[in-house]
Structure formats: C-alpha cells, structure tokens
Motif scaffolding. Structure first.
Motif, short mmCIF file in Angstrom:
data_model
loop_
_atom_site.label_atom_id
_atom_site.label_comp_id
_atom_site.label_asym_id
_atom_site.label_seq_id
_atom_site.Cartn_x
_atom_site.Cartn_y
_atom_site.Cartn_z
N ILE A 2 -7.86 -11.36 6.73
CA ILE A 2 -6.49 -11.81 6.97
C ILE A 2 -5.49 -10.76 6.48
N PHE A 58 -12.10 -15.59 15.22
CA PHE A 58 -10.66 -15.86 15.15
C PHE A 58 -10.02 -16.09 16.51
N GLY A 89 -5.35 -15.48 18.13
CA GLY A 89 -5.77 -16.39 17.07
C GLY A 89 -5.58 -15.77 15.70
N GLU A 108 -3.11 -17.01 12.72
CA GLU A 108 -3.62 -17.36 11.39
C GLU A 108 -3.10 -16.43 10.30
N LYS A 128 0.56 -18.12 10.11
CA LYS A 128 -0.07 -19.22 9.35
C LYS A 128 0.07 -20.55 10.11
N PRO A 139 -0.76 -24.01 11.95
CA PRO A 139 -1.77 -25.04 11.68
C PRO A 139 -2.56 -25.40 12.94
N ASN A 178 -4.78 -23.33 16.61
CA ASN A 178 -5.09 -22.11 17.34
C ASN A 178 -4.22 -22.06 18.60
N SER A 229 0.83 -30.91 9.02
CA SER A 229 0.94 -30.02 7.85
C SER A 229 2.14 -30.38 6.98
#
Lengths: 179, 179
Positions: free
Chosen positions: B2, B37, B42, B46, B50, B52, B54, B85
């Motif tokens: 990441i 990923f 994707g 992520e 960030k 929540p 895909n 979230s």
C-alpha cells in the motif's frame, strides 16, 4: 471586531452568540455592530465563514423572484459570488468544515436557520427541513467540483450552461415532488 | 504494498502510475498485484482513496441495471457503501481533497476516467464529460451534507427516502435534458 466575533461564535456557537456579547468583547456599541455588519448574520458570514457577500443580501434577492425562477436564481447568485473570489474562499470554507466539527455545526445552523429557512419558508409547500438539506447537497457539491476538485469541463463552464443544467434540480428540491 | 502504491501514485499521478512500477517498488510480481488488488484501479481505491469498496464492483453493478434505474442505483449503491463505514472514510477523503492539490487531481482522474466514463459511456446520449461532472456534484454534495457537515434531517434519513428524492436528479444528469 472580527477576532472578537470569531471568539464568541466559537465559544457560544451560532445560536448562543449575541451581538451584545460580541460588541462587549470588542469594546464597542451593539448598535454600531448592527449598523456596520448587518447584525449577527452579517458578522458571522464575515468573521467566521469569510463569505464574499452579505448573506442578508442573498436572502433578499432569492425571496423576491417568481416561485418558478428561484432554482435558476440560486445557481446564478451563488456562482457569480463565488466565481468573483476565484474559488479560494470556498475552498478555505470547505477545508474548515472538513477539519473542525464546530465549523461544520456553525455552518449548519447558519445555512439552515438563516438563509434556507427564509427561502424555503417563502416557496416550499412541505418537508421544509428535508428540502433545505437537499438544496445544500447540490450547492455544496457544485462548489466542491467547480472550485476544490476542479473537475473539467464543469470547473470552466460558463454560468449560463450550469444554470440550465442545475436549476431544475434546485427547483424540484424547493417546490417539486421529492417523496 | 500500500505504501509503495501511494508513493508511485503521488510521484507519477493517476495516469502515469503503472502496476509494473508499483510492483517493482514493492518488490513483488505485477501479476500478483493485479490478482489481489483488482489492478491499478483497485489499488488506487485502496491505497490512496481508502475506499470502503472495490471501484470495479461498483461499475459492474451500475452498468448492469436498466437505463431508467441507474440514478436510483447510484444513490443506493453509494449510500450503502459509505454508510457502512460510518462516514469517517468519506470525511477523510474530502479532507485530503481540500488540503492537497495532488489528491484532488488524482480523484478527478479516477472518477472521470474510470468510474463515470464507463457508466456514462453505457447510458448517456451526449455531453459525456459535462454529464459526468454534474453527477459528481450531486454525489460529492450528498456525502458532504450527510457525513461531513451532518445537516439534519438528511444526515439521518433512510436510504429509501434519499433515493426517492435524489435519484431523479442523477437520472436527468445521465440521460435527461441538461442543455
């Protein structure tokens, strides 16, 4: 004066703050504050939100138009005011709202209890509070995309193009079918 | 992984970054990155946004519905993902966008070139780029009012209420009259 106002709004919140308290903090007469800043709303707009316009002027423009023109007038009025400041003022306002809970709370009280309450009260048949917040979604999102994220072609689109595209949305939120 | 992805996206921008460069930085195989990923999109969702969910899953949901249901599906899909979230992820994303020009630029590339390009390409008759940015105004504004500014009653309104109120706006931006 501006610093005194900002302190009192942060300590007391938008509802709790009074012109008397702000004038007292600054050591000036309350009548002077009302005269020079357009009262609590104008002072809040200038001291805390750093708006490039007097909020009371906006309300007076909006409530004076025919009911079927208010969506169009909101788009044109907001864009002309924010465009004039180059978008930097809107970006600073949103940065403040995303960083500080108290800024978000004050903005909420100010928009819902002052600006939109009068516009909605004049034009909307029902669901006043939901309609006010729906209007806020479109206006805040318009500002975010045009001035902060600067997504093209919307960021450079002229006001006429955006008024035609977005006015029907606001018009429906004000007095159309939403449920 | 990441961290490597975040570094490469910041250095190269969304368009310039490649899965090969990210995998090389992290010292892993590019095929592994694509597998785990969901490719560059994707990984961007992520590592940088960030998100929540895909992004590719969202696109597949949206392009599969009937043309007259896509506005409703966008509202329900976005709200259900962000609500799960608690709104904190959206607030962090907007804070990043209002604070860093490169975050705004990457978000712009990602939404316009990946998510909305496919949805608009499937459903819209004309003005693809303007329609994509109009959709963005309503979605970003909905998130700002619901999760960041938390204006009531919209912040606590159920998904059905908001889908009924807002879906016609998105539907018009996708394939209705905007000029």
């Amino acid at each position: 004066m501006i610093n005194a106002a900002r302190e009192v709004f942060i300590e007391q919140g938008y509802d709790g703050a009074t012109v008397r308290a702000i004038a007292g903090r600054a050591g000036v007469d309350a009548a002077m504050v009302n005269h020079w800043f357009g009262g609590k709303e104008g002072l809040f707009g200038e001291a805390v939100l750093k708006l490039p316009f007097n909020p009371q002027d906006i309300v007076e423009i909006l409530v004076a138009v025919p009911a079927d023109r208010v969506g169009d007038t909101i788009v044109r009025t907001f864009l002309s005011r924010w465009d004039a400041s180059g978008g930097g003022v809107f970006t600073a306002l949103m940065r403040s709202v995303t960083s500080h809970d108290e800024a978000a709370a004050m903005l909420r009280d100010f928009f819902l209890k002052f600006i939109f309450k009068q516009v909605i009260g004049t034009f909307s048949p029902d669901h006043h509070d939901l309609r006010a917040t729906l209007i806020a979604t479109q206006i805040v999102g318009l500002g975010m995309v045009r001035y902060v994220a600067r997504f093209e072609p919307l960021a450079s689109a002229d006001v006429d193009t955006l008024a035609v595209a977005i006015a029907p949305t606001l018009q429906r939120y004000i007095n159309g079918t939403i449920t």
